[in-house]
Design an enzyme around this catalytic site. Structure first.
Site, PDB file in Angstrom:
ATOM      1  N   HIS A  18       1.267  -3.573   9.286  1.00  0.00           N
ATOM      2  CA  HIS A  18       2.962  -3.531   8.542  1.00  0.00           C
ATOM      3  C   HIS A  18       3.704  -3.063  10.151  1.00  0.00           C
ATOM      4  O   HIS A  18       2.909  -2.140  11.247  1.00  0.00           O
ATOM      5  CB  HIS A  18       3.163  -2.658   7.913  1.00  0.00           C
TER       6      HIS A  18
ATOM      7  N   HIS B 272       0.701  -1.386  -0.485  1.00  0.00           N
ATOM      8  CA  HIS B 272      -0.162   0.146   0.109  1.00  0.00           C
ATOM      9  C   HIS B 272       0.515   1.025  -0.225  1.00  0.00           C
ATOM     10  O   HIS B 272       0.577   2.107  -1.362  1.00  0.00           O
ATOM     11  CB  HIS B 272      -1.312  -0.134   1.407  1.00  0.00           C
TER      12      HIS B 272
END
Length: 281
Positions: free
Chosen positions: A230, A178
């Site tokens: 993440h 992303h």
């Protein structure tokens, strides 16, 4: 004396019949003749009122359709080639109309960069296999249930969770796709504005737009950290990969920063004509 009540009842009965003929008899008594006439008129006007309401509604629908057709006349006139554009001339040497047709080329370069970035992201995720911050929660275990001491390295763990797809995704933390994709697209668009938005009267408009594009890319990566998807290092590395890919595609593959040649050779003219018909992919 006993024969007197009979004439009175006959008189009342005759009076009642007279009132009934003049009005409407109800449980509470007889209504006047004009009230009865009003009730009958109201009952008779109900179908007329309903028909008038339906007619008004249909008229409004027809008027809306006509208005829609009227405002669509310029669109259909343009799309059906009923009206031709004004044939304006131009000045020799005008650089603003001497650029080559690069829409398909720039779009192909942009998509090429997207494919490069996603390929690098998937290769890193599969080859590194770093665990996401929410791995234990997805796996369905805790350090207490595993009965492991701090610092002990476990090569494998049996996850009670039967959702194998979520477990596989929890092993793809490095690096953030992303963050990489957001930085690539927003930075590429910022480069495009740098090359195409050349309005001199608004000196701060272009940098402000570029700032918000860059801010959107940064925010996208930060949300991946706050959502426990993440690690911060995954997002930072994704930023770097996306920024490098955008710079490489914009300055070395795309032609957005190339200046137009006002005196092209016959070979260059033929190449520009081919570029207008084909993409680089």
């Amino acid at each position: 004396m006993r024969g007197q009540p009979a004439p009175q009842r006959a008189h009342v009965s005759a009076e009642t019949r007279t009132n009934r003929s003049k009005g409407v008899h109800t449980k509470s008594g007889s209504l006047p003749a004009h009230a009865a006439a009003g009730m009958e008129n109201t009952t008779d006007n109900e179908p007329t009122q309903i028909g008038h309401a339906l007619f008004t509604r249909k008229l409004l629908v027809v008027s809306d359709v006509l208005c829609l057709l009227l405002v669509s006349i310029p669109f259909f006139a343009s799309e059906l080639k009923a009206v031709r554009p004004y044939r304006r001339g131009f000045s020799c040497g005008d650089p603003s109309i001497a650029y080559p047709y690069l829409l398909s080329e720039e779009l192909g370069a942009f998509l090429f960069g997207c494919c490069i970035g996603q390929s690098l992201t998937n290769m890193a995720k599969l080859s590194v296999g770093r665990l996401r911050p929410h791995f234990l929660s997805v796996c369905g275990v805790t350090y207490i249930s595993l009965n492991c001491t701090q610092g002990t390295y476990l090569e494998s763990v049996n996850c009670p969770n039967t959702d194998h797809r979520s477990i596989e995704e929890a092993r793809k933390s490095f690096f953030s796709g992303h963050a990489s994709f957001a930085m690539y697209t927003m930075l590429y668009l910022a480069f495009y504005l740098q090359a195409r938005l050349t309005w001199r009267n608004a000196r701060l408009l272009r940098p402000v737009l570029q700032f918000f594009l860059f801010l959107l890319a940064i925010y996208t990566g930060l949300t991946r950290v706050t959502d426990n998807r993440h690690h911060p290092s995954d997002v930072v590395f994704g930023y770097l990969i996306g920024a490098f890919t955008a710079y490489w595609v914009a300055f070395y593959i795309s032609s957005m920063f190339k200046r137009p040649n006002l005196n092209p050779s016959p070979m260059e003219t033929q190449d520009n004509h081919l570029l207008a018909q084909h993409s680089i992919c």
